[in-house]
Design a protein around this motif. Structure first.
Motif, PDB file in Angstrom:
ATOM      1  N   ALA A  51       0.769  -1.109  -0.020  1.00  0.00           N
ATOM      2  CA  ALA A  51       0.013   0.019  -0.004  1.00  0.00           C
ATOM      3  C   ALA A  51       0.923   1.223  -0.110  1.00  0.00           C
ATOM      4  CB  ALA A  51      -1.042  -0.060   1.375  1.00  0.00           C
ATOM      5  N   LEU A  52       2.125   1.165   0.542  1.00  0.00           N
ATOM      6  CA  LEU A  52       2.857   2.302   0.558  1.00  0.00           C
ATOM      7  C   LEU A  52       3.674   2.773  -0.391  1.00  0.00           C
ATOM      8  CD1 LEU A  52       4.254   4.398   2.574  1.00  0.00           C
ATOM      9  CD2 LEU A  52       6.082   2.855   3.042  1.00  0.00           C
ATOM     10  N   TYR A  53       3.963   1.403  -1.378  1.00  0.00           N
ATOM     11  CA  TYR A  53       4.991   1.788  -2.638  1.00  0.00           C
ATOM     12  C   TYR A  53       4.257   1.515  -3.996  1.00  0.00           C
ATOM     13  CZ  TYR A  53       9.008   1.709   0.508  1.00  0.00           C
ATOM     14  OH  TYR A  53       9.957   2.179   1.335  1.00  0.00           O
ATOM     15  N   ASN A  54       3.129   0.506  -3.875  1.00  0.00           N
ATOM     16  CA  ASN A  54       2.764   0.293  -5.177  1.00  0.00           C
ATOM     17  C   ASN A  54       2.034   1.268  -5.916  1.00  0.00           C
ATOM     18  OD1 ASN A  54       3.701  -2.463  -5.137  1.00  0.00           O
ATOM     19  ND2 ASN A  54       1.722  -3.418  -5.419  1.00  0.00           N
ATOM     20  N   VAL A  93      10.764   7.760  -0.230  1.00  0.00           N
ATOM     21  CA  VAL A  93       9.843   7.457   0.726  1.00  0.00           C
ATOM     22  C   VAL A  93      10.601   7.099   1.898  1.00  0.00           C
ATOM     23  CG1 VAL A  93       8.109   5.837   1.496  1.00  0.00           C
ATOM     24  CG2 VAL A  93       7.934   6.619  -0.870  1.00  0.00           C
ATOM     25  N   ASP A  94      10.091   7.961   3.006  1.00  0.00           N
ATOM     26  CA  ASP A  94      10.745   7.626   4.375  1.00  0.00           C
ATOM     27  C   ASP A  94       9.949   6.482   4.992  1.00  0.00           C
ATOM     28  OD1 ASP A  94      11.710   7.379   7.094  1.00  0.00           O
ATOM     29  OD2 ASP A  94      11.987   9.585   7.286  1.00  0.00           O
ATOM     30  N   ALA A  95      10.212   5.227   4.759  1.00  0.00           N
ATOM     31  CA  ALA A  95       9.374   4.100   5.041  1.00  0.00           C
ATOM     32  C   ALA A  95       9.039   3.884   6.801  1.00  0.00           C
ATOM     33  CB  ALA A  95       9.556   2.835   4.435  1.00  0.00           C
ATOM     34  N   GLN A  96      10.293   4.130   7.283  1.00  0.00           N
ATOM     35  CA  GLN A  96      10.246   4.089   8.737  1.00  0.00           C
ATOM     36  C   GLN A  96       9.281   4.995   9.522  1.00  0.00           C
ATOM     37  OE1 GLN A  96      11.317   1.659  10.422  1.00  0.00           O
ATOM     38  NE2 GLN A  96      12.478   0.733   8.663  1.00  0.00           N
ATOM     39  N   ALA A  97       9.486   6.468   8.975  1.00  0.00           N
ATOM     40  CA  ALA A  97       8.364   7.275   9.249  1.00  0.00           C
ATOM     41  C   ALA A  97       7.245   7.090   9.025  1.00  0.00           C
ATOM     42  CB  ALA A  97       9.090   8.678   8.789  1.00  0.00           C
ATOM     43  N   LEU A 116       1.546   4.461  11.937  1.00  0.00           N
ATOM     44  CA  LEU A 116       0.804   3.634  12.338  1.00  0.00           C
ATOM     45  C   LEU A 116       1.168   3.293  13.871  1.00  0.00           C
ATOM     46  CD1 LEU A 116       0.833   1.479   9.093  1.00  0.00           C
ATOM     47  CD2 LEU A 116      -0.866   3.380   9.881  1.00  0.00           C
ATOM     48  N   GLY A 117       2.572   3.408  14.571  1.00  0.00           N
ATOM     49  CA  GLY A 117       2.913   2.983  15.602  1.00  0.00           C
ATOM     50  C   GLY A 117       3.571   1.570  15.467  1.00  0.00           C
ATOM     51  N   LEU A 118       3.606   1.041  14.301  1.00  0.00           N
ATOM     52  CA  LEU A 118       4.350  -0.223  14.263  1.00  0.00           C
ATOM     53  C   LEU A 118       5.410  -0.535  14.712  1.00  0.00           C
ATOM     54  CD1 LEU A 118       2.891  -1.334  10.491  1.00  0.00           C
ATOM     55  CD2 LEU A 118       2.193  -2.309  12.655  1.00  0.00           C
ATOM     56  N   ASP A 119       6.477   0.667  14.472  1.00  0.00           N
ATOM     57  CA  ASP A 119       7.785   0.663  15.202  1.00  0.00           C
ATOM     58  C   ASP A 119       7.795   0.374  16.169  1.00  0.00           C
ATOM     59  OD1 ASP A 119       6.419   3.072  15.269  1.00  0.00           O
ATOM     60  OD2 ASP A 119       8.422   4.132  15.381  1.00  0.00           O
ATOM     61  N   ALA A 120       6.641   0.838  17.252  1.00  0.00           N
ATOM     62  CA  ALA A 120       6.782   0.549  18.793  1.00  0.00           C
ATOM     63  C   ALA A 120       6.275  -0.718  19.005  1.00  0.00           C
ATOM     64  CB  ALA A 120       6.240   1.677  19.667  1.00  0.00           C
ATOM     65  N   HIS A 121       5.542  -1.651  18.189  1.00  0.00           N
ATOM     66  CA  HIS A 121       4.905  -2.682  18.594  1.00  0.00           C
ATOM     67  C   HIS A 121       5.144  -3.960  17.802  1.00  0.00           C
ATOM     68  CE1 HIS A 121       2.129   0.389  20.102  1.00  0.00           C
ATOM     69  NE2 HIS A 121       1.824  -0.485  21.092  1.00  0.00           N
ATOM     70  N   LEU A 122       6.164  -3.876  17.159  1.00  0.00           N
ATOM     71  CA  LEU A 122       6.931  -4.978  16.442  1.00  0.00           C
ATOM     72  C   LEU A 122       7.790  -5.450  17.205  1.00  0.00           C
ATOM     73  CD1 LEU A 122       6.704  -4.295  12.884  1.00  0.00           C
ATOM     74  CD2 LEU A 122       5.244  -5.635  13.915  1.00  0.00           C
ATOM     75  N   ARG A 152      12.734  -3.833   7.957  1.00  0.00           N
ATOM     76  CA  ARG A 152      13.886  -3.096   7.354  1.00  0.00           C
ATOM     77  C   ARG A 152      14.458  -4.053   6.318  1.00  0.00           C
ATOM     78  NH1 ARG A 152      14.429  -1.633  12.643  1.00  0.00           N
ATOM     79  NH2 ARG A 152      15.663  -3.312  13.393  1.00  0.00           N
ATOM     80  N   ALA A 153      14.534  -5.315   6.312  1.00  0.00           N
ATOM     81  CA  ALA A 153      15.207  -6.169   5.184  1.00  0.00           C
ATOM     82  C   ALA A 153      14.164  -5.863   3.896  1.00  0.00           C
ATOM     83  CB  ALA A 153      15.315  -7.583   5.714  1.00  0.00           C
ATOM     84  N   MET A 154      12.767  -5.850   4.145  1.00  0.00           N
ATOM     85  CA  MET A 154      11.897  -5.950   3.047  1.00  0.00           C
ATOM     86  C   MET A 154      12.130  -4.288   2.373  1.00  0.00           C
ATOM     87  SD  MET A 154       8.575  -7.851   4.150  1.00  0.00           S
ATOM     88  CE  MET A 154       8.358  -7.429   5.852  1.00  0.00           C
ATOM     89  N   ILE A 155      12.170  -3.316   3.216  1.00  0.00           N
ATOM     90  CA  ILE A 155      12.442  -2.093   2.822  1.00  0.00           C
ATOM     91  C   ILE A 155      13.379  -2.041   1.940  1.00  0.00           C
ATOM     92  CG2 ILE A 155      12.477   0.386   3.447  1.00  0.00           C
ATOM     93  CD1 ILE A 155      10.634  -0.298   5.718  1.00  0.00           C
ATOM     94  N   GLY A 156      14.613  -2.555   2.530  1.00  0.00           N
ATOM     95  CA  GLY A 156      16.171  -2.595   2.025  1.00  0.00           C
ATOM     96  C   GLY A 156      15.925  -3.122   0.319  1.00  0.00           C
TER      97      GLY A 156
END
Length: 136
Positions: free
Chosen positions: A85-88, A98-102, A107-113, A122-126
């Protein structure tokens, strides 16, 4: 810079207060994604650095980036759907901007994974950024 599809996820997350509901949302989002054809689950599409099995199959069509993906873990499959949804649909040259981490932090995912899941994202984004860089 997020796509309309990603903005819909952000909006939906705003209505979900409980993290159990948000996890269910991500899992359900992944379930709605078409499965990746088994013929595409090959070493060339496999993402290293993920605790689960993850495959990403990129395509550049008319200068636009898109990818399909799959995983053997339901939450990871949902995370793939969120990244889709972010990239396609972005022009290939914009993918690396795109600053995917930001965006995911919205969504708050960074704090809940878990640490392993965060490393996998991070590997997928890379991988996505690398493919877009090569294609541009």
């Amino acid at each position: 810079m997020a796509t309309e599809a990603f903005e819909e996820i952000v909006s939906d997350f705003d209505f979900l207060e409980d993290w159990e509901d948000r996890y269910r949302y991500v899992i359900d989002y992944g379930r709605r994604m078409d499965p990746l054809d088994d013929a595409l689950k090959v070493p060339a599409t496999k993402v290293d650095g993920c605790a689960s099995q993850v495959w990403l199959h990129p395509q550049i069509e008319a200068g636009r980036f898109r990818f399909d993906g799959d995983s053997d873990a339901m939450i990871v499959r949902g995370l793939i759907a969120v990244l889709r949804a972010l990239y396609n649909g972005l022009p290939v040259g914009e993918v690396t901007r795109v600053d995917a981490q930001a965006e995911l932090a919205r969504l708050g995912l960074d704090a809940h994974l878990s640490a392993q899941r965060s490393n996998g994202v991070r590997a997928m984004i890379g991988r996505i950024r690398g493919i877009a860089t090569e294609a541009a």
